[in-house]
Design an enzyme around this catalytic site. Structure first.
Site, PDB file in Angstrom:
ATOM      1  N   ALA A 122      43.792  27.340  44.203  1.00  0.00           N
ATOM      2  CA  ALA A 122      44.510  28.412  43.508  1.00  0.00           C
ATOM      3  C   ALA A 122      43.618  29.655  43.468  1.00  0.00           C
ATOM      4  O   ALA A 122      42.388  29.552  43.559  1.00  0.00           O
ATOM      5  CB  ALA A 122      44.904  27.998  42.094  1.00  0.00           C
ATOM      6  N   PHE A 123      44.240  30.828  43.313  1.00  0.00           N
ATOM      7  CA  PHE A 123      43.481  32.076  43.417  1.00  0.00           C
ATOM      8  C   PHE A 123      42.431  32.204  42.324  1.00  0.00           C
ATOM      9  O   PHE A 123      41.492  32.994  42.446  1.00  0.00           O
ATOM     10  CB  PHE A 123      44.422  33.291  43.386  1.00  0.00           C
ATOM     11  CG  PHE A 123      44.714  33.827  42.016  1.00  0.00           C
ATOM     12  CD1 PHE A 123      45.686  33.262  41.222  1.00  0.00           C
ATOM     13  CD2 PHE A 123      43.992  34.898  41.501  1.00  0.00           C
ATOM     14  CE1 PHE A 123      45.943  33.746  39.950  1.00  0.00           C
ATOM     15  CE2 PHE A 123      44.249  35.398  40.227  1.00  0.00           C
ATOM     16  CZ  PHE A 123      45.221  34.810  39.450  1.00  0.00           C
ATOM     17  N   LYS A 124      42.561  31.420  41.243  1.00  0.00           N
ATOM     18  CA  LYS A 124      41.588  31.539  40.152  1.00  0.00           C
ATOM     19  C   LYS A 124      40.170  31.195  40.600  1.00  0.00           C
ATOM     20  O   LYS A 124      39.205  31.659  40.013  1.00  0.00           O
ATOM     21  CB  LYS A 124      42.026  30.691  38.966  1.00  0.00           C
ATOM     22  CG  LYS A 124      43.297  31.266  38.337  1.00  0.00           C
ATOM     23  CD  LYS A 124      43.696  30.613  37.047  1.00  0.00           C
ATOM     24  CE  LYS A 124      44.840  31.358  36.380  1.00  0.00           C
ATOM     25  NZ  LYS A 124      46.110  31.249  37.126  1.00  0.00           N
ATOM     26  N   ASP A 125      40.059  30.416  41.685  1.00  0.00           N
ATOM     27  CA  ASP A 125      38.726  30.130  42.231  1.00  0.00           C
ATOM     28  C   ASP A 125      38.007  31.400  42.687  1.00  0.00           C
ATOM     29  O   ASP A 125      36.777  31.443  42.692  1.00  0.00           O
ATOM     30  CB  ASP A 125      38.834  29.200  43.452  1.00  0.00           C
ATOM     31  CG  ASP A 125      39.278  27.789  43.100  1.00  0.00           C
ATOM     32  OD1 ASP A 125      38.948  27.309  42.002  1.00  0.00           O
ATOM     33  OD2 ASP A 125      39.952  27.163  43.939  1.00  0.00           O
ATOM     34  N   MET A 128      36.505  32.704  39.405  1.00  0.00           N
ATOM     35  CA  MET A 128      35.812  31.720  38.573  1.00  0.00           C
ATOM     36  C   MET A 128      34.506  31.262  39.221  1.00  0.00           C
ATOM     37  O   MET A 128      33.500  31.056  38.528  1.00  0.00           O
ATOM     38  CB  MET A 128      36.757  30.544  38.347  1.00  0.00           C
ATOM     39  CG  MET A 128      36.549  29.830  37.059  1.00  0.00           C
ATOM     40  SD  MET A 128      36.969  30.771  35.579  1.00  0.00           S
ATOM     41  CE  MET A 128      38.655  30.243  35.300  1.00  0.00           C
TER      42      MET A 128
END
Ligand SMILES: *Cc1c(COP(=O)(O)O)cnc(C)c1O
Length: 483
Positions: A122-125, A128
């Site tokens: 997911a793009f949150k990687d 993060m």
């Protein structure tokens, strides 16, 4: 670069902080959100020069403008260690992985920017992973520790755990609602065997989990004593890291820095699209930022009508693009701050209205003219729209997209302008949402090879009643046992 609070009183010098101060803290003391004192401009010549940079080099250029209290060589080293093909390894092939966020043309003038090739798909990687590296560096420098407490309904928790696992001086306490995540999501978190990761399955809903986190964060003594921090969507480091891929997507899609492009952004907490807004303020030639919501259309309502009305829990629907199921958008305040000319008095008044009446209206005010002129447009989609879009994109372009990306593509096509390239941000891989893909296409999505058998790995997770005192006790006992 100095940072000010959206609700701060202008001119109060000691209300201003540096990047490293606000990175490890959450809200400002006055309840507002930190924003940079100004958006550092990027010139046309710089944009031209950035065309040949690697992702890590470009990230260094951009982040160094916001993190002026970290030596540039350090930022470069952290970016080089973070943005590697090994970390963003779930791309279609090695050449795409080397790009970190490869651009995939669907048709002339229409492209997907792949942001979900990282460890949790997911793009949150994207943000993060950098935050994990930054935390480790700053904590070592200050000789201190941080205990991250968070609540998740899926993507945020796994991205945070995969970014912080095995890091020095950081423990992670992550609350998730028992029995309410998919088997895949559970396995992504609970199968981590790192000693610094602590998963608690709470008997309750995601809102219960979030309430527990807020209650702990509201106990200032406890928070200080146990060095409790967070990595939630208002974290400024995440916003800055996300600015990079707007530049990267622009540079990949254009040949000349005269061209303009639009971005379509599947949105929930307004974190991702806020980064696009800031990129535009810095001078990136963005024509439109196209905001897409699902049935939880708080933000679409605002951009269409000027009315911002937060929803209650009962009005917040569980949809097939679950990471966009929000009742209010926590980063929206940062955009509104710009819209009201960065006047904290106006901002405080609007949020007072929001707290007392559950909504505010900008329609009929000059501020709504500013919104209309700001280049943000919106739309919403339903479950049927997602299924149809997944099907159409698979049939016409041979690409399987996930339900969140489908929300973005659906709304992008409604706002399409033939003269301008539209880049749709791909925020997750379809493998994470197999049920919806099966419903749309009648077949399972491909799963990256290293996720084979994920659900049958041994899992580590403790159960917890939805009780603040119990949670505090559990955190204290765990940290004491380590000391
Ligand atoms: C978090 C998330 C979103 C929403 O992003 P915001 O920054 O909250 O607007 C969209 N899609 C996916 C897959 C996500 O995980």
């Amino acid at each position: 670069m100095r940072y000010v609070s959206t609700r701060g009183r202008a001119g109060v010098a000691n209300a201003e902080r540096g990047f490293t101060d606000i990175l490890l803290s959450g809200l400002a003391d006055d309840g507002g959100l930190y924003v940079p004192a100004y958006y550092p401009p990027v010139t046309r010549a710089e944009l031209d020069a950035w065309r040949t940079l690697s992702y890590a080099e470009l990230a260094t250029e951009i982040i160094a403008r916001f993190a002026t209290d970290i030596p540039r060589e350090r930022i470069a080293a952290l970016c080089a260690a973070t943005y590697t093909p090994q970390t963003y390894r779930h791309a279609r092939d090695a050449a795409a992985a080397a790009q970190i966020t490869p651009l995939h043309w669907l048709a002339p003038g229409l492209a997907l920017l792949e942001l979900s090739n990282g460890p949790t798909l997911a793009f949150k990687d994207m943000a993060m992973q950098l935050l994990g590296a930054l935390f480790e560096h700053l904590l070592a420098e200050r000789g201190t520790e941080l205990n991250v407490l968070g609540a998740t309904s899926g993507d945020t928790g796994s991205a945070a755990e995969h970014a912080l696992r095995g890091r020095q001086r950081v423990q992670v306490f992550m609350l998730s609602p028992q029995g309410r995540m998919s088997a895949f999501q559970r396995a992504q978190m609970y199968s981590l065997q790192d000693a610094n990761i602590h998963n608690y399955a709470v008997a309750g809903t995601f809102d219960d989990c979030q309430d527990l986190v807020k209650a702990v964060a509201g106990d200032l003594d406890f928070k200080q004593r146990w060095r409790i921090g967070s990595v939630n969507s208002i974290n400024w480091g995440r916003i800055v890291a996300q600015i990079v891929y707007y530049f990267r997507g622009y540079l990949a899609a254009t040949k000349s820095s005269d061209e303009r492009v639009s971005f379509a952004v599947p949105s929930g907490n307004f974190g991702n699209i806020l980064s696009g807004w800031i990129a535009k303020q810095m001078g990136l030639p963005i024509h439109r930022l196209i905001l897409a919501t699902n049935e939880n259309d708080v933000l679409d309502e605002f951009f269409r009508t000027g009315r911002y009305r937060v929803r209650g829990a009962a009005e917040t629907l569980a949809t097939s693009s679950p990471s966009m199921d929000i009742s209010k958008a926590s980063n929206f305040e940062r955009y509104v701050f710009d819209v009201v000319g960065r006047d904290p008095d106006v901002l405080r008044e609007l949020w007072w209205e929001l707290d007392t009446r559950g909504e505010f209206h900008l329609a009929g005010t000059p501020f709504f003219e500013t919104v209309r002129g700001s280049g943000l447009v919106s739309g919403r989609s339903s479950h049927r729209d997602r299924l149809r879009t997944i099907r159409t994109v698979a049939e016409r372009h041979g690409v399987v997209i996930d339900p969140h990306t489908a929300d973005g593509v659906k709304v992008a096509l409604e706002h399409r302008d033939d003269a301008v390239t539209t880049i749709c941000l791909e925020t997750a891989q379809p493998a994470k949402f197999a049920d919806t893909i099966v419903e749309a296409l009648g077949r399972e999505p491909d799963r990256p090879a290293d996720f084979a058998g994920l659900e049958s790995l041994p899992q580590r997770c403790e159960s917890l009643a939805a009780d603040v005192a119990l949670l505090k006790q559990r955190i204290a006992t765990t940290l004491e046992a380590r000391a």
